[in-house]
Write a protein that holds these residues in place. Structure first.
Motif, PDB file in Angstrom:
ATOM      1  N   SER A 117       0.692  -0.956   0.644  1.00 35.68           N
ATOM      2  CA  SER A 117       0.153  -0.150   0.050  1.00 35.68           C
ATOM      3  C   SER A 117       0.385   1.441  -0.056  1.00 35.68           C
ATOM      4  O   SER A 117       0.926   2.521  -0.757  1.00 35.68           O
ATOM      5  CB  SER A 117      -0.834   0.404   1.330  1.00 35.68           C
ATOM      6  N   ALA A 118       1.726   1.236   0.795  1.00 34.04           N
ATOM      7  CA  ALA A 118       2.050   2.102   1.318  1.00 34.04           C
ATOM      8  C   ALA A 118       3.649   2.930  -0.609  1.00 34.04           C
ATOM      9  O   ALA A 118       3.381   4.363  -1.008  1.00 34.04           O
ATOM     10  CB  ALA A 118       3.397   2.431   2.469  1.00 34.04           C
ATOM     11  N   ILE A 119       4.692   1.633  -0.492  1.00 29.40           N
ATOM     12  CA  ILE A 119       5.025   2.148  -2.109  1.00 29.40           C
ATOM     13  C   ILE A 119       3.920   2.475  -3.370  1.00 29.40           C
ATOM     14  O   ILE A 119       4.899   3.060  -3.972  1.00 29.40           O
ATOM     15  CB  ILE A 119       5.713   0.343  -2.180  1.00 29.40           C
ATOM     16  N   PHE A 120       2.961   1.947  -3.749  1.00 31.54           N
ATOM     17  CA  PHE A 120       2.262   2.620  -4.595  1.00 31.54           C
ATOM     18  C   PHE A 120       1.374   4.093  -4.348  1.00 31.54           C
ATOM     19  O   PHE A 120       1.804   4.578  -5.339  1.00 31.54           O
ATOM     20  CB  PHE A 120       0.748   1.372  -4.728  1.00 31.54           C
ATOM     21  N   SER A 121       1.400   4.259  -2.927  1.00 28.66           N
ATOM     22  CA  SER A 121       0.819   5.248  -2.932  1.00 28.66           C
ATOM     23  C   SER A 121       2.405   6.392  -3.001  1.00 28.66           C
ATOM     24  O   SER A 121       1.659   7.856  -3.740  1.00 28.66           O
ATOM     25  CB  SER A 121       0.262   5.594  -0.859  1.00 28.66           C
ATOM     26  N   GLU A 122       3.068   6.188  -2.110  1.00 28.99           N
ATOM     27  CA  GLU A 122       3.721   6.634  -2.769  1.00 28.99           C
ATOM     28  C   GLU A 122       4.242   7.563  -4.174  1.00 28.99           C
ATOM     29  O   GLU A 122       5.145   8.101  -4.521  1.00 28.99           O
ATOM     30  CB  GLU A 122       5.436   6.168  -1.987  1.00 28.99           C
ATOM     31  N   ALA A 123       4.298   6.372  -4.922  1.00 28.11           N
ATOM     32  CA  ALA A 123       4.340   5.646  -6.676  1.00 28.11           C
ATOM     33  C   ALA A 123       3.571   7.078  -7.306  1.00 28.11           C
ATOM     34  O   ALA A 123       3.487   7.878  -7.960  1.00 28.11           O
ATOM     35  CB  ALA A 123       4.443   5.169  -6.559  1.00 28.11           C
ATOM     36  N   GLU A 124       2.425   6.937  -6.840  1.00 29.64           N
ATOM     37  CA  GLU A 124       1.102   7.791  -7.362  1.00 29.64           C
ATOM     38  C   GLU A 124       1.066   9.068  -7.445  1.00 29.64           C
ATOM     39  O   GLU A 124       0.618  10.393  -7.501  1.00 29.64           O
ATOM     40  CB  GLU A 124       0.124   6.852  -7.315  1.00 29.64           C
ATOM     41  N   ASN A 125       1.841   9.282  -5.541  1.00 29.90           N
ATOM     42  CA  ASN A 125       2.473  10.488  -5.099  1.00 29.90           C
ATOM     43  C   ASN A 125       2.848  11.715  -5.951  1.00 29.90           C
ATOM     44  O   ASN A 125       2.918  13.063  -5.719  1.00 29.90           O
ATOM     45  CB  ASN A 125       2.520  10.571  -3.692  1.00 29.90           C
ATOM     46  N   ASN A 126       4.255  10.929  -6.326  1.00 25.41           N
ATOM     47  CA  ASN A 126       4.979  11.319  -7.364  1.00 25.41           C
ATOM     48  C   ASN A 126       4.680  11.898  -8.682  1.00 25.41           C
ATOM     49  O   ASN A 126       5.360  12.574  -9.432  1.00 25.41           O
ATOM     50  CB  ASN A 126       6.268   9.888  -7.103  1.00 25.41           C
ATOM     51  N   GLY A 127       3.408  11.461  -8.976  1.00 19.14           N
ATOM     52  CA  GLY A 127       2.707  11.441 -10.123  1.00 19.14           C
ATOM     53  C   GLY A 127       2.530  10.110 -11.286  1.00 19.14           C
ATOM     54  O   GLY A 127       2.271  10.004 -12.275  1.00 19.14           O
ATOM     55  N   ASP A 128       3.091   9.066 -11.087  1.00 12.32           N
ATOM     56  CA  ASP A 128       3.246   7.975 -11.735  1.00 12.32           C
ATOM     57  C   ASP A 128       1.081   7.768 -11.579  1.00 12.32           C
ATOM     58  O   ASP A 128       0.896   7.530 -10.360  1.00 12.32           O
ATOM     59  CB  ASP A 128       4.271   6.936 -11.190  1.00 12.32           C
ATOM     60  N   ILE A 129       1.111   6.735 -12.290  1.00  9.53           N
ATOM     61  CA  ILE A 129      -0.294   6.529 -12.594  1.00  9.53           C
ATOM     62  C   ILE A 129      -0.352   4.867 -12.445  1.00  9.53           C
ATOM     63  O   ILE A 129       0.397   4.303 -13.506  1.00  9.53           O
ATOM     64  CB  ILE A 129      -1.450   7.130 -13.562  1.00  9.53           C
ATOM     65  N   LEU A 130      -0.707   4.275 -11.309  1.00  9.41           N
ATOM     66  CA  LEU A 130      -0.125   2.899 -11.767  1.00  9.41           C
ATOM     67  C   LEU A 130      -1.605   2.707 -11.801  1.00  9.41           C
ATOM     68  O   LEU A 130      -2.790   2.143 -11.852  1.00  9.41           O
ATOM     69  CB  LEU A 130       0.185   2.684 -10.613  1.00  9.41           C
ATOM     70  N   PHE A 131      -1.667   0.904 -13.057  1.00  9.84           N
ATOM     71  CA  PHE A 131      -2.913  -0.009 -13.163  1.00  9.84           C
ATOM     72  C   PHE A 131      -2.233  -1.106 -13.061  1.00  9.84           C
ATOM     73  O   PHE A 131      -1.616  -1.769 -13.440  1.00  9.84           O
ATOM     74  CB  PHE A 131      -2.967   0.129 -14.842  1.00  9.84           C
ATOM     75  N   TRP A 132      -3.464  -1.443 -11.940  1.00  9.78           N
ATOM     76  CA  TRP A 132      -3.443  -2.660 -11.684  1.00  9.78           C
ATOM     77  C   TRP A 132      -5.011  -3.011 -11.640  1.00  9.78           C
ATOM     78  O   TRP A 132      -5.843  -2.314 -10.939  1.00  9.78           O
ATOM     79  CB  TRP A 132      -2.873  -3.175 -10.376  1.00  9.78           C
ATOM     80  N   LYS A 133      -5.081  -4.680 -11.077  1.00  7.54           N
ATOM     81  CA  LYS A 133      -6.584  -5.067 -10.578  1.00  7.54           C
ATOM     82  C   LYS A 133      -5.972  -6.205  -9.053  1.00  7.54           C
ATOM     83  O   LYS A 133      -5.104  -6.980  -9.618  1.00  7.54           O
ATOM     84  CB  LYS A 133      -7.383  -5.655 -11.562  1.00  7.54           C
ATOM     85  N   ASN A 134      -7.235  -6.065  -8.611  1.00  7.98           N
ATOM     86  CA  ASN A 134      -6.418  -7.135  -7.558  1.00  7.98           C
ATOM     87  C   ASN A 134      -7.915  -7.977  -6.805  1.00  7.98           C
ATOM     88  O   ASN A 134      -9.043  -7.197  -7.204  1.00  7.98           O
ATOM     89  CB  ASN A 134      -6.031  -6.195  -6.293  1.00  7.98           C
ATOM     90  N   LEU A 135      -8.114  -9.220  -6.025  1.00 13.57           N
ATOM     91  CA  LEU A 135      -8.448 -10.195  -5.732  1.00 13.57           C
ATOM     92  C   LEU A 135      -9.329  -9.703  -3.960  1.00 13.57           C
ATOM     93  O   LEU A 135      -8.292  -8.515  -3.225  1.00 13.57           O
ATOM     94  CB  LEU A 135      -8.281 -10.946  -5.488  1.00 13.57           C
ATOM     95  N   THR A 136     -10.307  -9.708  -4.079  1.00 16.02           N
ATOM     96  CA  THR A 136     -10.352  -9.848  -2.963  1.00 16.02           C
ATOM     97  C   THR A 136     -11.336 -11.219  -1.994  1.00 16.02           C
ATOM     98  O   THR A 136     -11.557 -11.627  -2.562  1.00 16.02           O
ATOM     99  CB  THR A 136     -11.002  -8.314  -2.638  1.00 16.02           C
ATOM    100  N   GLU A 137     -11.878 -11.036  -0.861  1.00 15.96           N
ATOM    101  CA  GLU A 137     -12.701 -12.018  -0.202  1.00 15.96           C
ATOM    102  C   GLU A 137     -13.985 -12.286  -0.803  1.00 15.96           C
ATOM    103  O   GLU A 137     -14.532 -13.421  -0.813  1.00 15.96           O
ATOM    104  CB  GLU A 137     -12.572 -11.554   1.295  1.00 15.96           C
ATOM    105  N   ARG A 138     -14.831 -10.900  -1.685  1.00 12.19           N
ATOM    106  CA  ARG A 138     -15.648 -11.166  -1.783  1.00 12.19           C
ATOM    107  C   ARG A 138     -15.681 -12.172  -3.740  1.00 12.19           C
ATOM    108  O   ARG A 138     -16.100 -12.714  -3.549  1.00 12.19           O
ATOM    109  CB  ARG A 138     -16.418  -9.741  -3.028  1.00 12.19           C
TER     110      ARG A 138
END
Length: 282
Positions: A99-120
């Motif tokens: 969570s933290a490293i992805f947030s840091e990257a996006e706060n620096n202007g990078d837009i990341l694209f991923w999809k995640n699974l959940t318990e649903r």
């Protein structure tokens, strides 16, 4: 709008690692739990890695929709210490909070694209009772023998069938078998039941629509040794230039999805306990 199958393609990343001796490759996938984003793989995939990395696609915002920029990626680093394994030593599942490293990257202007699974996406008991039969076609997504679409930064999708009923704990453990070709690099691949357009229930009745169930994570395979016996081994992650005498018999071991939830809950408890330690008086 992306189809469900297209979204599944973006749930995984290729884990490359350097160890004291040699290199390794495996599969990881994203799982969201209580607003925390985790990278999930096998313990044996990350064990001993002193420097590893994985690439997440960059994205672009088109109106209100985020779309992937195929072939453009952002590289993240990791090592074995970033992961915490399932508390049961026999359950080959490990998690890293990204969570933290992805947030840091996006706060620096990078837009990341991923999809995640959940318990649903876990099958409920009602769904198991009505829809999941002893023989189900399954798909799993990863990087067999390290192969991937290097130009577009995309994984490989494979399929097989359940070799033992998903809803019965194989050998009394939270796992089941699949009849599929599982090769080095497939370690950590998520396994799904996926139907598009229509699907049956156990009685043969047909329903319109899509059906997706996240069943678990590929971890081990059965091998026939040279003398003719059968043994269970972790799926190799190292790519070594040697002849392989043992023969895989296309039976993979999958730890059930519930073990992933157990692992991330254990991760949170360990981190919270560490953060809540009483500090010495100044």
């Amino acid at each position: 709008m992306a189809s469900l199958a297209e979204e599944l393609m973006h749930t995984t990343v290729r884990l490359e690692g350097k160890k004291i001796q040699g290199t390794s490759v495996g599969t990881g996938f994203f799982f969201m739990h209580e607003q925390r984003l985790f990278l999930i793989t096998n313990k044996h995939v990350v064990e001993g890695i002193v420097h590893g990395n994985f690439v997440v696609l960059k994205g672009k915002v088109d109106g209100k929709t985020k779309k992937p920029l195929l072939g453009q990626g952002y590289r993240f680093s990791f090592n074995a210490n970033n992961f915490i394994g399932h508390p049961n030593p026999d359950v080959d599942v490990a998690a890293m909070n990204v969570s933290a490293i992805f947030s840091e990257a996006e706060n620096n202007g990078d837009i990341l694209f991923w999809k995640n699974l959940t318990e649903r996406e876990f099958p409920t008991q009602e769904q198991i009772d009505k829809f999941i039969s002893p023989i189900e076609e399954v798909v799993f997504i990863g990087y067999p023998s390290g192969i991937w679409d290097t130009k577009n930064i995309l994984p490989i999708i494979r399929k097989g069938i359940t070799a033992t009923p998903y809803y019965i704990d194989f050998d009394g453990q939270k796992k089941f078998l699949i009849d599929a070709s599982v090769f080095p690099g497939s370690s950590g691949s998520p396994v799904f039941i996926y139907y598009a357009g229509g699907y049956p229930d156990k009685e043969g009745n047909l329903y319109a629509g899509n059906r997706l169930h996240f069943l678990g994570i590929v971890a081990q395979v059965y091998k026939r040794v040279e003398q003719g016996g059968i043994r269970i081994v972790n799926i190799p992650t190292q790519q070594l230039p040697v002849a392989e005498i043992d023969q895989m018999i296309d039976l993979g071991i999958v730890f059930k999805a519930e073990t992933i939830k157990e692992c991330v809950e254990y991760y949170v408890n360990v981190v919270n306990a560490s953060n809540n330690k009483i500090q010495p008086a100044q």
